[in-house]
Motif scaffolding. Sequence first.
Motif, mmCIF file in Angstrom:
data_model
loop_
_atom_site.group_PDB
_atom_site.id
_atom_site.type_symbol
_atom_site.label_atom_id
_atom_site.label_comp_id
_atom_site.label_asym_id
_atom_site.label_seq_id
_atom_site.Cartn_x
_atom_site.Cartn_y
_atom_site.Cartn_z
ATOM 1 N N GLY A 66 -10.311 4.768 -6.286
ATOM 2 C CA GLY A 66 -11.129 5.959 -6.436
ATOM 3 C C GLY A 66 -11.020 6.542 -7.834
ATOM 4 O O GLY A 66 -12.004 6.906 -8.437
ATOM 5 N N VAL A 67 -9.804 6.602 -8.356
ATOM 6 C CA VAL A 67 -9.583 7.107 -9.703
ATOM 7 C C VAL A 67 -9.769 5.982 -10.716
ATOM 8 O O VAL A 67 -10.200 6.206 -11.837
ATOM 9 N N GLY A 68 -9.444 4.775 -10.290
ATOM 10 C CA GLY A 68 -9.589 3.617 -11.163
ATOM 11 C C GLY A 68 -8.491 3.481 -12.196
ATOM 12 O O GLY A 68 -8.620 2.722 -13.142
ATOM 13 N N SER A 69 -7.406 4.220 -12.029
ATOM 14 C CA SER A 69 -6.334 4.132 -13.021
ATOM 15 C C SER A 69 -5.327 3.051 -12.640
ATOM 16 O O SER A 69 -5.137 2.738 -11.472
ATOM 17 N N ARG A 70 -4.709 2.488 -13.672
ATOM 18 C CA ARG A 70 -3.666 1.482 -13.494
ATOM 19 C C ARG A 70 -2.459 1.919 -14.320
ATOM 20 O O ARG A 70 -2.618 2.418 -15.434
ATOM 21 N N VAL A 72 0.858 -1.180 0.000
ATOM 22 C CA VAL A 72 0.000 0.000 0.000
ATOM 23 C C VAL A 72 0.898 1.235 0.000
ATOM 24 O O VAL A 72 1.748 1.400 0.864
ATOM 25 N N VAL A 73 0.718 2.066 -1.033
ATOM 26 C CA VAL A 73 1.419 3.343 -1.144
ATOM 27 C C VAL A 73 0.327 4.394 -1.321
ATOM 28 O O VAL A 73 -0.667 4.331 -0.608
ATOM 29 N N SER A 74 0.446 5.330 -2.238
ATOM 30 C CA SER A 74 -0.654 6.271 -2.476
ATOM 31 C C SER A 74 -1.795 5.572 -3.204
ATOM 32 O O SER A 74 -2.862 6.120 -3.394
ATOM 33 N N GLY A 75 -1.544 4.364 -3.617
ATOM 34 C CA GLY A 75 -2.529 3.451 -4.189
ATOM 35 C C GLY A 75 -2.112 2.074 -3.703
ATOM 36 O O GLY A 75 -1.627 1.935 -2.588
#
Length: 95
Positions: free
Chosen positions: A77-81, A44-47
Motif C-alpha cells: 500500500g505504501v510501496g516502501s522497502r 507476514v508482519v505489518s508488511g
Amino acid sequence: MKDVEEKEEVQELGRFAVAEVNRQVQPGGCRLVFRRVVAAEQQVVSGVKYFLHIEAGIGGGAGPTRWFDAIVVVEPGVGSRRLLQFRPASAEVQR
C-alpha cells in the motif's frame, strides 16, 4: 519459497538490497554486483519480511562470487522497502 529465480519481485528485492549496500561504500571501495537471489523465505508482519540469500560478484562483477543474507521489509500500500540486514552468508545455499 519455490522457484525464486523466476519470481521477478524477489529478484528485484535482491537488486534493491545490493544497491542499498553499495550506497554506503566509500569512494574507491569494493562494490557488489547483483547476480541473483537463490533462496528466499517470507514472513507476514505489518508488511512482508523477506529473508533473501543473494549471489553477488565482488568488484565490478568479474570478481569472485560471494553469498550474502539479507532481510528486506516491504510495506504494501505504501510501496516502501527497507533493508534491515545485509551480511555475508555462512555458506552457499544448495538448491
